[in-house]
Design an enzyme around this catalytic site. Structure first.
Site, PDB file in Angstrom:
ATOM      1  N   LYS A  68       0.802  -1.230   0.000  1.00 19.87           N
ATOM      2  CA  LYS A  68       0.000   0.000   0.000  1.00 19.87           C
ATOM      3  C   LYS A  68       0.834   1.279   0.000  1.00 19.87           C
ATOM      4  CE  LYS A  68      -4.064  -2.023   2.163  1.00 19.87           C
ATOM      5  NZ  LYS A  68      -5.152  -1.877   3.142  1.00 19.87           N
ATOM      6  N   ASP A 104      -9.867   2.775   2.369  1.00 18.89           N
ATOM      7  CA  ASP A 104      -9.877   2.057   3.661  1.00 18.89           C
ATOM      8  C   ASP A 104     -10.536   2.888   4.762  1.00 18.89           C
ATOM      9  OD1 ASP A 104      -8.662  -0.351   2.923  1.00 18.89           O
ATOM     10  OD2 ASP A 104      -6.646   0.477   3.151  1.00 18.89           O
TER      11      ASP A 104
END
Ligand code: ATR
Length: 270
Positions: A68, A104
Site C-alpha cells: 500500500k 480504507d
C-alpha cells in the site's frame, strides 16, 4: 461471457491467495451483467507488477499488504486523501494513467457508523502502522477524540504529531483504554493463524463500549469474543472490507455497487 472486450480488475499483494475480494467483485459483476472479471495476483516486485498491469490496460487495481505504501512511487497521480494517509489501496486506470486513492478510511467509518455516532467520541486506536493511519484519518474527518496505543511508543508519538491526536500511549495503558467510548484494533494481533491472541485483556472492556476489530479472518477474533462476554457492542472487520470495496467497485466500473449482495458473499465465506 469472457471475450476480447472483457475488462480486468485485480487485487495485488503478497500473500493474496486468501483474499475475499475476487468472490465479492465477481458476484457483483455477474449480478449487474457487467463484462468485467476480477482476479488476485501475487506480486513481489511492485514496480514490475504495476508496469505490466498498466501495459495490459487493467481497469482497476486494489492493493493490499505489503504494497500500500510502495505503490505510491509508481503512480501518475495520487489524491490528497491518500497522500495524507500515506497509503494507496485503490488504483484506477484512466486512459492509460494510473490514479491512486484510498478507500480504507471510508470502510472503517461506515462500519463504525452502523453502530455509533463518531463525532465527539473518545477512541482508543490500538496499533500505529499503515492500517491505523487510514482508520485515524477517518476518525479525524469525523471529529473524534483519538488516542493511539502502541507496543512501540515512538510510532504512536509519530502519529500523534502528524494527525494532531489527543494522546499517544503504550498498549499496556489499560486503564485509559477502558475509559474510551470506542476501541479499534488495527494491530495484527489475533489474525489467523494466531487466533488465540488479543491485543488487550478482557478485563479492560466495558459493556458501554464499542469494540471494532479490523481483522476479518477469523470473523470472531479473540478480542471480539472478549467484547461479547463483556456485553460491549461489536463491529466486525468484514464490514470494513465490504465498505472499502464499495467505492472501489464504483470507481472501476462506473456503476452503483450491489451492497447487499456483496455483503452476503462475505458472510457466506466465513
Ligand atoms: P499494517 O499495515 O497492517 O498496519 P504495520 O504497518 O506493520 O501493518 O503495523 C502493525 C501494527 O501492529 C504496529 O502498530 C505494531 O506495533 P509496533 O509499532 O510496536 O511494531 C503492531 N503489532 C504487530 N504485532 C504486535 C504484537 N505482537 N503486539 C503488539 N502490537 C503488535
Amino acid at each position: 461471457m469472457i471475450a476480447a472486450k472483457t475488462k480486468l480488475c485485480c487485487v495485488i499483494g503478497n500473500p493474496v491467495e486468501h483474499s475475499l475480494s475476487p468472490q465479492m467483485h465477481n458476484a457483483a459483476y455477474a449480478a449487474l451483467g457487467l463484462n468485467f472479471i476480477y482476479l488476485a495476483f501475487t506480486v513481489r516486485d511492485v514496480s514490475k507488477g504495476l508496469s505490466g498491469l498498466k501495459e495490459l490496460g487493467v481497469k482497476g487495481i486494489s492493493v493490499t499488504i505489503p504494497h500500500k505504501q510502495d505503490v505510491m512511487k509508481y503512480l501518475d497521480e495520487i489524491d490528497e486523501t491518500a497522500k495524507k494517509i500515506g497509503a494507496v489501496n485503490t488504483i484506477v486506470n484512466k486512459s492509460g494513467k494510473l490514479f491512486g486513492t484510498n478507500t480504507d478510511w471510508i470502510g472503517a467509518v461506515k462500519a463504525l457508523e452502523e453502530k455509533t455516532r463518531i463525532t465527539g467520541k473518545t477512541v482508543a486506536v490500538l496499533g500505529a502502522g499503515g492500517a491505523a493511519r487510514a482508520v485515524i484519518y477517518g476518525l479525524k474527518q469525523n471529529e473524534a477524540i483519538v488516542h493511539v496505543f502502541n507496543r512501540t511508543l515512538e510510532n504512536a508519538e509519530t502519529l500523534k504529531k502528524e494527525f494532531n491526536l489527543a494522546g499517544a500511549h503504550f498498549l499496556g495503558d489499560l486503564n485509559l483504554i477502558s475509559e474510551m467510548d470506542i476501541i479499534i484494533n488495527t494491530t495484527s494481533v489475533g489474525m489467523a493463524p494466531d487466533v488465540d491472541a488479543s491485543p488487550i485483556p478482557m478485563a479492560c472492556i466495558r459493556s458501554n463500549q464499542i469494540v471494532f476489530d479490523i481483522i476479518f479472518a477469523p470473523k470472531n477474533t479473540r478480542l471480539l469474543q472478549y467484547a461479547k462476554v463483556q456485553k460491549a457492542t461489536i463491529v466486525y472487520g468484514y464490514k470494513m472490507l465490504l465498505y472499502q470495496a464499495i467505492p472501489q467497485f464504483e470507481l472501476y466500473t462506473g456503476e452503483r455497487a450491489p451492497i447487499k449482495l456483496m455483503e452476503k458473499i462475505l458472510k457466506g465465506l466465513k
